[in-house]
Design a protein around this motif. Structure first.
Motif, mmCIF file in Angstrom:
data_model
loop_
_atom_site.group_PDB
_atom_site.id
_atom_site.type_symbol
_atom_site.label_atom_id
_atom_site.label_comp_id
_atom_site.label_asym_id
_atom_site.label_seq_id
_atom_site.Cartn_x
_atom_site.Cartn_y
_atom_site.Cartn_z
ATOM 1 N N PHE A 200 0.839 -1.192 0.000
ATOM 2 C CA PHE A 200 0.000 0.000 0.000
ATOM 3 C C PHE A 200 0.877 1.245 0.000
ATOM 4 C CE2 PHE A 200 -2.896 -3.243 1.488
ATOM 5 C CZ PHE A 200 -4.092 -2.890 0.864
ATOM 6 N N ALA A 201 0.339 2.334 -0.559
ATOM 7 C CA ALA A 201 1.126 3.551 -0.708
ATOM 8 C C ALA A 201 1.539 4.117 0.647
ATOM 9 C CB ALA A 201 0.331 4.591 -1.494
ATOM 10 N N ASP A 202 0.629 4.066 1.615
ATOM 11 C CA ASP A 202 0.904 4.577 2.956
ATOM 12 C C ASP A 202 -0.165 4.049 3.900
ATOM 13 O OD1 ASP A 202 -1.374 6.172 2.388
ATOM 14 O OD2 ASP A 202 -0.116 7.799 1.653
ATOM 15 N N THR A 203 -0.081 4.432 5.173
ATOM 16 C CA THR A 203 -1.051 3.933 6.148
ATOM 17 C C THR A 203 -2.459 4.456 5.868
ATOM 18 O OG1 THR A 203 -0.458 5.748 7.647
ATOM 19 C CG2 THR A 203 0.661 3.640 7.967
ATOM 20 N N ALA A 204 -2.558 5.677 5.327
ATOM 21 C CA ALA A 204 -3.878 6.234 5.013
ATOM 22 C C ALA A 204 -4.557 5.410 3.929
ATOM 23 C CB ALA A 204 -3.752 7.691 4.582
ATOM 24 N N HIS A 205 -3.789 4.982 2.923
ATOM 25 C CA HIS A 205 -4.341 4.148 1.843
ATOM 26 C C HIS A 205 -4.824 2.815 2.405
ATOM 27 C CE1 HIS A 205 -3.548 1.812 -2.140
ATOM 28 N NE2 HIS A 205 -4.826 2.099 -1.988
ATOM 29 N N LEU A 206 -4.015 2.216 3.266
ATOM 30 C CA LEU A 206 -4.421 0.956 3.888
ATOM 31 C C LEU A 206 -5.678 1.154 4.729
ATOM 32 C CD1 LEU A 206 -4.099 -1.990 4.770
ATOM 33 C CD2 LEU A 206 -2.483 -1.208 6.517
ATOM 34 N N SER A 207 -5.724 2.211 5.518
ATOM 35 C CA SER A 207 -6.872 2.443 6.404
ATOM 36 C C SER A 207 -8.160 2.617 5.617
ATOM 37 C CB SER A 207 -6.613 3.673 7.282
ATOM 38 O OG SER A 207 -5.567 3.432 8.199
ATOM 39 N N ARG A 208 -8.112 3.373 4.509
ATOM 40 C CA ARG A 208 -9.303 3.567 3.679
ATOM 41 C C ARG A 208 -9.779 2.245 3.101
ATOM 42 N NH1 ARG A 208 -6.240 7.900 1.719
ATOM 43 N NH2 ARG A 208 -5.787 6.733 -0.200
ATOM 44 N N THR A 209 -8.858 1.470 2.579
ATOM 45 C CA THR A 209 -9.210 0.196 1.962
ATOM 46 C C THR A 209 -9.699 -0.802 3.007
ATOM 47 O OG1 THR A 209 -7.462 0.610 0.337
ATOM 48 C CG2 THR A 209 -8.371 -1.599 0.407
ATOM 49 N N PHE A 210 -9.068 -0.791 4.160
ATOM 50 C CA PHE A 210 -9.426 -1.676 5.267
ATOM 51 C C PHE A 210 -10.868 -1.419 5.702
ATOM 52 C CE2 PHE A 210 -9.051 -3.710 9.380
ATOM 53 C CZ PHE A 210 -7.951 -4.557 9.290
ATOM 54 N N ARG A 211 -11.215 -0.146 5.902
ATOM 55 C CA ARG A 211 -12.559 0.201 6.355
ATOM 56 C C ARG A 211 -13.604 -0.114 5.285
ATOM 57 N NH1 ARG A 211 -14.990 3.360 10.305
ATOM 58 N NH2 ARG A 211 -16.928 4.395 9.697
ATOM 59 N N ALA A 212 -13.268 0.126 4.015
ATOM 60 C CA ALA A 212 -14.220 -0.129 2.933
ATOM 61 C C ALA A 212 -14.538 -1.609 2.784
ATOM 62 C CB ALA A 212 -13.676 0.420 1.622
ATOM 63 N N SER A 213 -13.596 -2.473 3.155
ATOM 64 C CA SER A 213 -13.782 -3.916 2.987
ATOM 65 C C SER A 213 -14.198 -4.639 4.255
ATOM 66 C CB SER A 213 -12.485 -4.554 2.466
ATOM 67 O OG SER A 213 -12.149 -4.053 1.193
ATOM 68 N N PHE A 214 -13.750 -4.139 5.427
ATOM 69 C CA PHE A 214 -14.020 -4.824 6.700
ATOM 70 C C PHE A 214 -14.985 -4.071 7.613
ATOM 71 C CE2 PHE A 214 -9.575 -6.550 5.964
ATOM 72 C CZ PHE A 214 -10.000 -7.817 5.610
ATOM 73 N N GLY A 215 -15.191 -2.773 7.363
ATOM 74 C CA GLY A 215 -16.112 -2.016 8.200
ATOM 75 C C GLY A 215 -15.497 -1.458 9.468
ATOM 76 N N LEU A 216 -14.177 -1.489 9.581
ATOM 77 C CA LEU A 216 -13.472 -0.872 10.694
ATOM 78 C C LEU A 216 -12.065 -0.533 10.246
ATOM 79 C CD1 LEU A 216 -12.548 -3.573 13.395
ATOM 80 C CD2 LEU A 216 -12.984 -4.070 11.013
ATOM 81 N N THR A 217 -11.412 0.367 10.941
ATOM 82 C CA THR A 217 -10.062 0.765 10.591
ATOM 83 C C THR A 217 -9.060 -0.177 11.256
ATOM 84 O OG1 THR A 217 -9.815 2.222 12.510
ATOM 85 C CG2 THR A 217 -10.814 3.175 10.514
ATOM 86 N N PRO A 218 -7.805 -0.170 10.806
ATOM 87 C CA PRO A 218 -6.798 -0.986 11.493
ATOM 88 C C PRO A 218 -6.685 -0.649 12.974
ATOM 89 C CG PRO A 218 -5.968 -0.273 9.362
ATOM 90 C CD PRO A 218 -7.269 0.442 9.566
ATOM 91 N N SER A 219 -6.783 0.638 13.316
ATOM 92 C CA SER A 219 -6.703 1.030 14.734
ATOM 93 C C SER A 219 -7.853 0.446 15.529
ATOM 94 C CB SER A 219 -6.696 2.558 14.861
ATOM 95 O OG SER A 219 -5.546 3.110 14.256
ATOM 96 N N GLU A 220 -9.055 0.443 14.958
ATOM 97 C CA GLU A 220 -10.210 -0.147 15.632
ATOM 98 C C GLU A 220 -10.049 -1.656 15.779
ATOM 99 O OE1 GLU A 220 -13.660 3.043 14.229
ATOM 100 O OE2 GLU A 220 -13.121 1.347 12.931
ATOM 101 N N ALA A 221 -9.452 -2.282 14.763
ATOM 102 C CA ALA A 221 -9.206 -3.728 14.835
ATOM 103 C C ALA A 221 -8.211 -4.038 15.959
ATOM 104 C CB ALA A 221 -8.669 -4.237 13.503
ATOM 105 N N ILE A 222 -7.171 -3.226 16.080
ATOM 106 C CA ILE A 222 -6.182 -3.429 17.127
ATOM 107 C C ILE A 222 -6.824 -3.239 18.500
ATOM 108 C CG2 ILE A 222 -4.091 -2.467 18.165
ATOM 109 C CD1 ILE A 222 -3.191 -1.780 15.273
ATOM 110 N N ALA A 223 -7.639 -2.182 18.629
ATOM 111 C CA ALA A 223 -8.317 -1.915 19.901
ATOM 112 C C ALA A 223 -9.267 -3.044 20.276
ATOM 113 C CB ALA A 223 -9.071 -0.589 19.835
ATOM 114 N N GLY A 224 -9.807 -3.708 19.270
ATOM 115 C CA GLY A 224 -10.728 -4.829 19.511
ATOM 116 C C GLY A 224 -10.034 -6.165 19.672
ATOM 117 N N GLY A 225 -8.712 -6.139 19.742
ATOM 118 C CA GLY A 225 -7.970 -7.388 19.949
ATOM 119 C C GLY A 225 -8.117 -8.357 18.797
ATOM 120 N N ALA A 226 -8.017 -7.866 17.570
ATOM 121 C CA ALA A 226 -8.231 -8.697 16.388
ATOM 122 C C ALA A 226 -7.295 -9.899 16.374
ATOM 123 C CB ALA A 226 -8.041 -7.869 15.121
#
Length: 231
Positions: A200-226
């Motif tokens: 991915f180009a940067d963390t912002a690109h990953l975060s946008r794609t992550f939320r669009a496909s999973f419904g949460l951001t990487p930070s939210e996934a980490i906070a939820g103990g993914a």
């Protein structure tokens, strides 16, 4: 072209959250609440049950009142129903789905078998390309390179790829990279490192794609103990 016995991967994710924001999963998905029923809500329906099958490409949100969601994404599975977004799995099929979510041996293969009427053999050269994309998410494989490896015209190669995987060539590469990044994040890797390793180009690109496909951001996934698993 000879055919191959390539088995597309299934990724399992578990996260302790009460809801997923509106998103479209790229691949067919089976979801279950970790401590109770779960609801899938789209523009046209609300379906609630212990285990739900969600078709790809339809925007929806997920609510689990008691918190905690398990999900398995079945790459390459042709979704089998005519339902708008989601349907309940019941009886033996639901039991198999739960076993697949907990990575029981053979359960994922049996779940695939029961959810589809059959699969089209994947030509060996195409299977090798797919395996390469999954194994090397940073690989910048072009449409022309795909056609060259398959020894056929570009448009035909792209049609063949989508028929085998259920996704366009570009979307499959992005989805494979996203799953790679998600597994790294669930294993404790830094988001910026996971983004770089997955191409991915940067963390912002990953975060946008992550939320669009999973419904949460990487930070939210980490906070939820993914947690994550794959087979």
């Amino acid at each position: 072209m000879s055919s191959t016995g390539l088995r597309l991967p299934a990724s399992v994710f578990s996260v302790n959250v009460e809801h997923l924001a509106p998103h479209c999963n790229p691949a067919p998905c089976v979801i279950a609440g970790r401590r109770g029923s779960v609801s899938v809500i789209s523009a046209s329906e609300r379906v609630t049950g212990d285990v739900l099958f969600i078709r790809p490409g339809v925007e929806h949100k997920v609510v689990c009142a008691n918190g905690g969601i398990n999900a398995i994404y079945l790459d390459g599975l042709a979704w089998p129903g005519s339902f708008p977004c989601a349907q309940r799995l019941q009886g033996r099929l639901a039991d198999i789905a739960v076993d697949a979510l907990f990575l029981e041996a053979g359960a994922q293969a049996e779940l695939r078998h029961r959810l589809t009427s059959g699969t089209t053999p994947i030509p060996q050269q195409l299977g090798e390309v797919i395996e390469t994309i999954i194994a090397e998410p940073m690989l910048r494989l072009s449409q022309l390179e795909l056609a060259h490896r398959l020894k056929i015209e570009r448009t035909r190669a792209l049609r063949m790829f989508k028929a085998a995987t259920g996704l366009t060539f570009r979307r499959f590469k992005q989805w494979s990279a996203l799953q790679h990044a998600a597994r790294q994040i669930a294993a404790g890797e830094l988001v910026r490192t996971a983004a770089m390793d997955a191409g991915f180009a940067d963390t912002a690109h990953l975060s946008r794609t992550f939320r669009a496909s999973f419904g949460l951001t990487p930070s939210e996934a980490i906070a939820g103990g993914a947690q994550a698993g794959a087979s």
